[in-house]
Design a protein around this motif. Structure first.
Motif, PDB file in Angstrom:
ATOM      1  N   GLY A 167      21.015  11.387   2.203  1.00 23.10           N
ATOM      2  CA  GLY A 167      19.833  11.919   1.533  1.00 23.10           C
ATOM      3  C   GLY A 167      18.727  10.885   1.468  1.00 23.10           C
ATOM      4  N   SER A 168      17.649  11.251   0.810  1.00 26.47           N
ATOM      5  CA  SER A 168      16.526  10.328   0.649  1.00 26.47           C
ATOM      6  C   SER A 168      16.120  10.286  -0.820  1.00 26.47           C
ATOM      7  N   VAL A 169      15.658   9.135  -1.250  1.00 23.00           N
ATOM      8  CA  VAL A 169      15.216   8.950  -2.630  1.00 23.00           C
ATOM      9  C   VAL A 169      14.184   7.834  -2.648  1.00 23.00           C
ATOM     10  N   ASP A 170      13.226   7.955  -3.536  1.00 25.97           N
ATOM     11  CA  ASP A 170      12.167   6.952  -3.642  1.00 25.97           C
ATOM     12  C   ASP A 170      12.682   5.763  -4.445  1.00 25.97           C
ATOM     13  N   ILE A 171      12.837   4.615  -3.791  1.00 21.90           N
ATOM     14  CA  ILE A 171      13.358   3.437  -4.482  1.00 21.90           C
ATOM     15  C   ILE A 171      12.267   2.396  -4.714  1.00 21.90           C
ATOM     16  N   ARG A 172      11.017   2.808  -4.554  1.00 26.59           N
ATOM     17  CA  ARG A 172       9.917   1.883  -4.808  1.00 26.59           C
ATOM     18  C   ARG A 172       9.844   1.530  -6.298  1.00 26.59           C
ATOM     19  N   SER A 173       9.351   0.337  -6.588  1.00 23.96           N
ATOM     20  CA  SER A 173       9.130  -0.056  -7.980  1.00 23.96           C
ATOM     21  C   SER A 173       7.911   0.686  -8.517  1.00 23.96           C
ATOM     22  N   GLU A 174       7.754   0.680  -9.837  1.00 26.06           N
ATOM     23  CA  GLU A 174       6.592   1.328 -10.445  1.00 26.06           C
ATOM     24  C   GLU A 174       5.293   0.707  -9.936  1.00 26.06           C
ATOM     25  N   GLU A 175       5.304  -0.621  -9.750  1.00 27.25           N
ATOM     26  CA  GLU A 175       4.107  -1.304  -9.255  1.00 27.25           C
ATOM     27  C   GLU A 175       3.771  -0.862  -7.831  1.00 27.25           C
ATOM     28  N   GLU A 176       4.808  -0.704  -7.008  1.00 26.58           N
ATOM     29  CA  GLU A 176       4.586  -0.275  -5.628  1.00 26.58           C
ATOM     30  C   GLU A 176       4.064   1.155  -5.573  1.00 26.58           C
ATOM     31  N   ILE A 177       4.613   2.017  -6.414  1.00 31.52           N
ATOM     32  CA  ILE A 177       4.163   3.406  -6.453  1.00 31.52           C
ATOM     33  C   ILE A 177       2.706   3.476  -6.888  1.00 31.52           C
ATOM     34  N   LEU A 178       2.359   2.700  -7.931  1.00 33.34           N
ATOM     35  CA  LEU A 178       0.979   2.680  -8.412  1.00 33.34           C
ATOM     36  C   LEU A 178       0.032   2.223  -7.316  1.00 33.34           C
ATOM     37  N   ASN A 179       0.365   1.123  -6.655  1.00 35.65           N
ATOM     38  CA  ASN A 179      -0.531   0.594  -5.625  1.00 35.65           C
ATOM     39  C   ASN A 179      -0.660   1.549  -4.450  1.00 35.65           C
ATOM     40  N   ASP A 180       0.427   2.223  -4.104  1.00 34.91           N
ATOM     41  CA  ASP A 180       0.360   3.199  -3.012  1.00 34.91           C
ATOM     42  C   ASP A 180      -0.561   4.359  -3.376  1.00 34.91           C
ATOM     43  N   ASN A 181      -0.486   4.819  -4.632  1.00 34.94           N
ATOM     44  CA  ASN A 181      -1.353   5.910  -5.080  1.00 34.94           C
ATOM     45  C   ASN A 181      -2.820   5.486  -5.113  1.00 34.94           C
ATOM     46  N   LEU A 182      -3.069   4.265  -5.567  1.00 33.27           N
ATOM     47  CA  LEU A 182      -4.437   3.748  -5.595  1.00 33.27           C
ATOM     48  C   LEU A 182      -4.991   3.625  -4.180  1.00 33.27           C
ATOM     49  N   SER A 183      -4.170   3.108  -3.273  1.00 33.35           N
ATOM     50  CA  SER A 183      -4.608   2.894  -1.889  1.00 33.35           C
ATOM     51  C   SER A 183      -4.890   4.215  -1.188  1.00 33.35           C
ATOM     52  N   GLU A 184      -4.080   5.212  -1.492  1.00 35.39           N
ATOM     53  CA  GLU A 184      -4.292   6.524  -0.886  1.00 35.39           C
ATOM     54  C   GLU A 184      -5.602   7.132  -1.375  1.00 35.39           C
ATOM     55  N   ALA A 185      -5.919   6.905  -2.662  1.00 35.11           N
ATOM     56  CA  ALA A 185      -7.153   7.453  -3.213  1.00 35.11           C
ATOM     57  C   ALA A 185      -8.383   6.735  -2.672  1.00 35.11           C
ATOM     58  N   LEU A 186      -8.298   5.396  -2.534  1.00 35.34           N
ATOM     59  CA  LEU A 186      -9.452   4.611  -2.092  1.00 35.34           C
ATOM     60  C   LEU A 186      -9.016   3.653  -0.983  1.00 35.34           C
TER      61      LEU A 186
END
Length: 388
Positions: A167-186
């Motif tokens: 299976g698959s699961v998101d194992i990113r840290s909270e910091e990594e998830i935040l930065n990925d979301n910010l980068s996707e937005a801008l």
């Protein structure tokens, strides 16, 4: 001649001994290996009693959580995962069994450097839990670091079994998830952002991040990440009413400016307030200091340094934002005051709600002093507004 015969005799004796040792080894090695395997299997059965026999897996081919060091598959479809995590100290070694349905069958601590011993029994509270309900298991007051680290490691074990099972699961840290979301937005920020300390009361905005290269901002509203450029134009696709609100917020951010206030002559200004500023919109920003354990602790461990805090507040007395700028409190105890989940609990508070904020068990000197320092902004605002 006698010497030559002695050499031959010794050679023959050594050869015979070598043959006997080899024969003995050929007989005993399988037995030793079998006993070692049984002992290892027995250790795995502690956390997975119904697992049967276990096979160690090569985890190098999987992208697993960093805490996972070993993995074993059971004959009935489950797994045993070995992990190394941190609690109050480093290198807490755990073993966790998980059956084929994704339920924790057992968890135990093999070794640790923890001080209070809660890691010895905390695994019992996680038995029978799944990935869906493990977050509901409470950490132990007074041993938050130990038990939180333990619980997070077991969550990692549950995620690891999903991955090992295909299976698959998101194992990113909270910091990594935040930065990925910010980068996707801008995307123009190239993945580099700094948190903007909110000195303005923004509508429906939880946090603001500025691109380090000054190409714009990202406003976080609930689960939405909304990008704006340097002119205040909304770049993200949002509903018209949301766009209007965010454009108004953007103008407050872009045009925000502050001016320092001379408080040296203000009578009765609380000693915790060191500097004060006022924004063009009438809000206040205070630099405060809290005398926590670093000042009041025992002579062997105190740092003789105060906790430095920045607080913004409206003229009507509502805290906009709170931030720990510096602290040198006891590591993994008093330094809880440096964590966002601690200092952001003051955001949005007014004077009548302030007593709802509790001190942290195990860090009462630090957090008690912190709360006192932040509460003094209400007195400061009244003095500066002339209503004290």
């Amino acid at each position: 001649m006698k010497y030559f015969k002695s050499v031959i005799s010794l050679t023959v004796i050594c050869a015979v001994i070598a043959v006997l040792l080899a024969l003995t080894n050929s007989i005993t090695a399988p037995i030793i290996e079998e006993n070692a395997s049984a002992a290892a299997n027995e250790a795995l059965l502690v956390v997975y009693p119904d697992g049967g026999d276990f096979t160690q897996l090569d985890i190098s081919t999987y992208e697993l959580p960093a805490t996972v060091t070993e993995a074993y598959s059971a004959t009935n479809g489950g797994y045993v995962i070995k992990l190394i995590t941190s609690g109050y100290g480093a290198n807490m070694v755990l073993m966790c069994g998980i059956d084929g349905s994704g339920t924790v069958t057992g968890a135990t601590c093999l070794s640790s450097g923890e001080t209070l011993g809660y890691e010895k029994t905390y695994g019992d509270s996680l038995k029978g839990k799944t990935a869906e309900d493990i977050d509901a298991v409470e950490t132990v007051s007074g041993a938050t670091m130990t038990t939180a680290g333990y619980k997070n490691a077991v969550k990692d074990a549950l995620n690891a079994t999903i991955i090992l099972g295909g299976g698959s699961v998101d194992i990113r840290s909270e910091e990594e998830i935040l930065n990925d979301n910010l980068s996707e937005a801008l995307p123009s920020a190239e993945g580099k952002f700094v948190s903007w300390f909110m000195v303005e009361a923004l509508e429906n905005v939880d946090a603001v991040y500025e691109a380090e290269n000054k190409t714009g901002y990202v406003l976080v509203s609930g689960e939405e990440f909304i990008a704006i450029d340097n002119t205040g134009a909304v770049l993200s696709t949002v509903a018209d009413d949301v766009k209007a609100t965010m454009e108004a917020n953007a103008q407050l951010i872009i045009n925000s400016s502050t001016e320092e206030i001379d408080i040296s002559g203000v009578a009765d200004m609380p000693s915790q307030i060191k500097k004060a500023y006022k924004t063009t919109t009438g809000n206040y920003i205070f630099d405060a200091e809290a005398a926590g354990y670093g000042i009041n602790g025992d002579e062997y461990t105190r740092s003789n340094e105060t906790i430095k805090i920045k607080i913004s507040v409206t003229a009507s007395g509502t805290i906009i934002a709170c931030l720990t700028e510096y602290q040198n409190e006891t590591p993994k105890v008093g330094d809880v005051c440096a964590k966002a989940e601690y200092y952001t609990q003051f955001n949005g508070k007014v004077e009548t709600e302030f007593e709802d904020i509790e001190t942290v068990t195990g860090a009462t000197v630090t957090t008690g002093a912190y709360k006192t320092a932040v509460s003094k902004v209400f007195e400061a605002v009244k003095l500066l507004e002339g209503v004290a």
